[in-house]
Design a protein around this motif. Sequence first.
Motif, mmCIF file in Angstrom:
data_model
loop_
_atom_site.group_PDB
_atom_site.id
_atom_site.type_symbol
_atom_site.label_atom_id
_atom_site.label_comp_id
_atom_site.label_asym_id
_atom_site.label_seq_id
_atom_site.Cartn_x
_atom_site.Cartn_y
_atom_site.Cartn_z
ATOM 1 N N GLU A 1 0.837 -1.205 0.000
ATOM 2 C CA GLU A 1 0.000 0.000 0.000
ATOM 3 C C GLU A 1 0.869 1.251 0.000
ATOM 4 O OE1 GLU A 1 -3.188 -0.257 -0.496
ATOM 5 O OE2 GLU A 1 -2.934 -2.435 -0.485
ATOM 6 N N ARG B 1 2.257 1.804 -3.296
ATOM 7 C CA ARG B 1 1.272 2.202 -4.296
ATOM 8 C C ARG B 1 1.489 3.673 -4.683
ATOM 9 N NH1 ARG B 1 -3.658 -0.360 -5.462
ATOM 10 N NH2 ARG B 1 -3.737 -1.534 -3.545
ATOM 11 N N SER B 2 1.881 4.494 -3.681
ATOM 12 C CA SER B 2 2.082 5.912 -3.959
ATOM 13 C C SER B 2 3.276 6.122 -4.888
ATOM 14 C CB SER B 2 2.282 6.680 -2.649
ATOM 15 O OG SER B 2 3.276 6.049 -1.886
ATOM 16 N N GLN C 1 3.841 4.530 -7.408
ATOM 17 C CA GLN C 1 3.371 4.354 -8.775
ATOM 18 C C GLN C 1 3.053 5.695 -9.428
ATOM 19 O OE1 GLN C 1 0.343 1.421 -8.880
ATOM 20 N NE2 GLN C 1 -0.027 1.660 -11.063
ATOM 21 N N ASP D 1 3.725 0.198 -12.435
ATOM 22 C CA ASP D 1 3.611 -0.548 -11.182
ATOM 23 C C ASP D 1 4.862 -1.397 -10.966
ATOM 24 O OD1 ASP D 1 2.812 -1.698 -8.918
ATOM 25 O OD2 ASP D 1 0.991 -2.619 -9.712
ATOM 26 N N ARG E 1 5.710 -2.558 -8.013
ATOM 27 C CA ARG E 1 5.630 -3.212 -6.707
ATOM 28 C C ARG E 1 6.042 -4.675 -6.732
ATOM 29 N NH1 ARG E 1 -0.096 -2.466 -4.524
ATOM 30 N NH2 ARG E 1 -0.563 -2.368 -6.724
#
Lengths: 260, 329, 300
Positions: free
Chosen positions: B278, B281-282, B284, B290, B292
């Motif tokens: 999470e 996610r920022s 991104q 993405d 991650r």
Amino acid sequence: MTLLKAESLSIQFGGLKAVDKVSLEIEKGQLFGLIGPNGAGKTTFFNLLTGVYKPTEGKLFFDGQEITNVPTVSRSHLGIRRTFQNIRLFKGLTVLENALIAFDQNMSYSLFDSFLKSSKFHLQEKEAYDKALKLLTLFKLDLNKNDKASDLSYGAQRKLEIIRTLMSDPQLILLDEPAAGMNHSETAQLMDLIKKVRDDFKLTILLIEHDMKLVMGLCEQIAVLDHGNKIAQGRPDEVSRDPQVIEAYLGPDLDSGVTT
Amino acid sequence: MKNFKLPLLTYIVLLVLGLILQFSFNAYIQILILQILMYSIASMSLNLVNGFTGQFSLGHAGFMAVGAYTSAFLSQTFPAFLETTHLFGFFIFSLIAGLIASFFGYLVGLPSLRLKGDYLAIVTLGFGEILRVFLLNIEPLGAARGISGIIPYPELGFLDRFWVSFAYVSFWFLVCLVFLWRITRGRYGRQFMSVREDEVAALSLGLSTTQIKVSSFVIASFFAGVAGSLYAHLISIITPTVFGFMMSVNIVVMVVLGGMGSFSGSIIAAAFMTVMPEVLRSLQSVTGIDLRMILFSLSLILIMIFKPHGLLGEHELPYFLKKMRRKKV
Amino acid sequence: MQDITQHLINGLSLGSIYALIALGYTMVYGVLQLINFAHSDIYMMGAFASYYVSRWFHLEDNPGIASLSLALIASMTACALLGVAIERLAYRPLRGAPKLNILITAIGVSLFLEFSGQLIFGADPKVFPSLIEDVPLIDTEFVVLKSLEVTVFVITLLALGILHYLVYKTKFGKSMRAISHNMTTASILGINVNKVIVITFMVGSALAGVGSVLVGLKYPKIEPLMGVMIGLKAFVAAVLGGIGNMTGAVIGALLMGLSEEFVVAYLSSTLRDALAFGLLIGILIWKPSGLFGKNSIEKV
């Protein structure tokens, strides 16, 4: 009274008869030695006694009861315990834990007793702890009880293995080359220790060894294996004079006696 | 009850904490907290198998799937029961979910536990995949669509849904923690560890290693099933793909990252592994793509190389607190 | 009748592709006792390497042996380099570490390649160029044999032939077999273990590269996750034959290809993927050492 009795025990691997019709009787309270040159079938015979191998022929009795087909796990419950030639402690666990595990078959509390921390749980854990501490103290390992088993010296590891066999009050313990890898003074200490264990705990001990010296000074009765056959049995002095034994150990060309 | 003083006290503290969380955080953070608790149950239970017993299971998500589908199916079939019984009904469903999952654990465990290391990993992986293929083809369980609109935990008066969910999930969290903690500190813990350390020696001491392995597997699958049941009601939608290989890997990583044999480590790692994606996610929005999963897999390799024993090793959190205190003195 | 022979041909050609990939698993397991989870993704990368090289040189405009060879060389080189890089960077630092750690690393490498693939190549499938013409060579009422199948068989046989030579006729092969037998003894005897492991990874990965081109020709859609399922089946084939045993891997792969073809043809296609796992679990429970593996009993 006979505690362990082997009746023409044999095992065959392919065409090779590793143990061929070996019979012997071990009396209660005896310190019995099984010797033989390398490759004589000692370890194989030992594995038959502990249930690692099933014999192809013959029978095994313990305390009057036939145990030929009893699996290894259950032999411990009957009162037979063993050590290993190449020491198999639970190396990552502490000395105390190693001893406690060996008491497990005497414990009966359930998973829920330990979840609920019931009085049965506390009682049996205390019993195990007391027993372990008593043995560790006797063998002078109590100060090391929180050390990892792998951190112990070689001799101390051997001691801990013997403690592990004693935790469940067995009737018979089988020692697989306990002096392997030890020097003279360590071996001498070990001999005293084995004798003491037998006397203090009123045990029967079967000792497998190829170092004749250790066995001669210690055991009351000795059997000799060679090429899978039992070639002699008797008191140490009898066995050491036996021409067949001398031949097996020193080869046929020499006729000098075995020095002990 | 006197033996449960500490757990009960902890539970009361958690309930109050729930109230604070209810008023101070938004729904997004709240669901993250619930997920952390749920994944903690999954990772702690897997730690029993992987950490204590030394067996390598790669199919934990499969047992979660069994629990999730059981609970979801029951709640779709008997909604009236949940209406009238409130949380008790959910409790019964979680219990059944856990029991059925542990039955599966028994079925998978019994034949496969004589396998070692890699092979056991592959068989458990295979179990998870076969289960997925079956679920994809079972129409009454929604096939590929899965089950959606699963009944969430109820509101109780002024206590909103988050608080009730939190109270319920932390209840199971504590049951799992206390159960595993206590059984591993006594003869059962020693049994599990003896299998991990040396099976031949364990056998010679009269310990039935097969039975020990199977019971460790069965206990772990029970809690995995419970975790699955919690997942179903918290997230409200389950599909066969959710409980795939990736989730199993995730849970294994939680166990290893936290430290094999350390339950507190599993909890910390579960929190980390839930929050990290999470947070990333920022990232991104900066990079535009993405990254991650790439970071995840890369850090997996790096952790294994540079921190192979995980964060806490085999020790629990109190061990480190004591050590710190000793240093101060 | 034609049905059965046709399925037989299809099954064998599928099986020979599995064999090329299964050999990589089995060789690496032989020397390191490691399930190289990343092997299937090395294979995927090979497919993309030959895809881009083919595009770059416009190989599909003049299909034939030359184009095919170029694509094969591209794929094999890429796979061999990748295999060596993975061994050096990820597996070697962990040699001697607990098995669980190594297995997780292998999974990490596999995921890393898959996600990088999705990022670099995009998640959508790409169409692999047809590098050879697919014309029927034999067309009778009993059997249709197309040039594509023949190519698959010829290339597989060629690759297996070269591998056989490498393993049984060269110094590397001797060393590799020695290490499989006992790594410590091998290193005492002066075998450069690291070098042999690197070459093993190179050879195994290059074989996967060959497989990837053949798959590209047969099933011309390639995507970053294409390795997962086929890698798994190849692994099952290796286990079926007795992992670590190279002949076993080939036979296991052929059995795998045949049984898959026949299950899909006569039972149901949804069972295609469950079959591999069912087979795997069956073998592991019934005979974990595989059909040709050695039983190893722990010495007490």
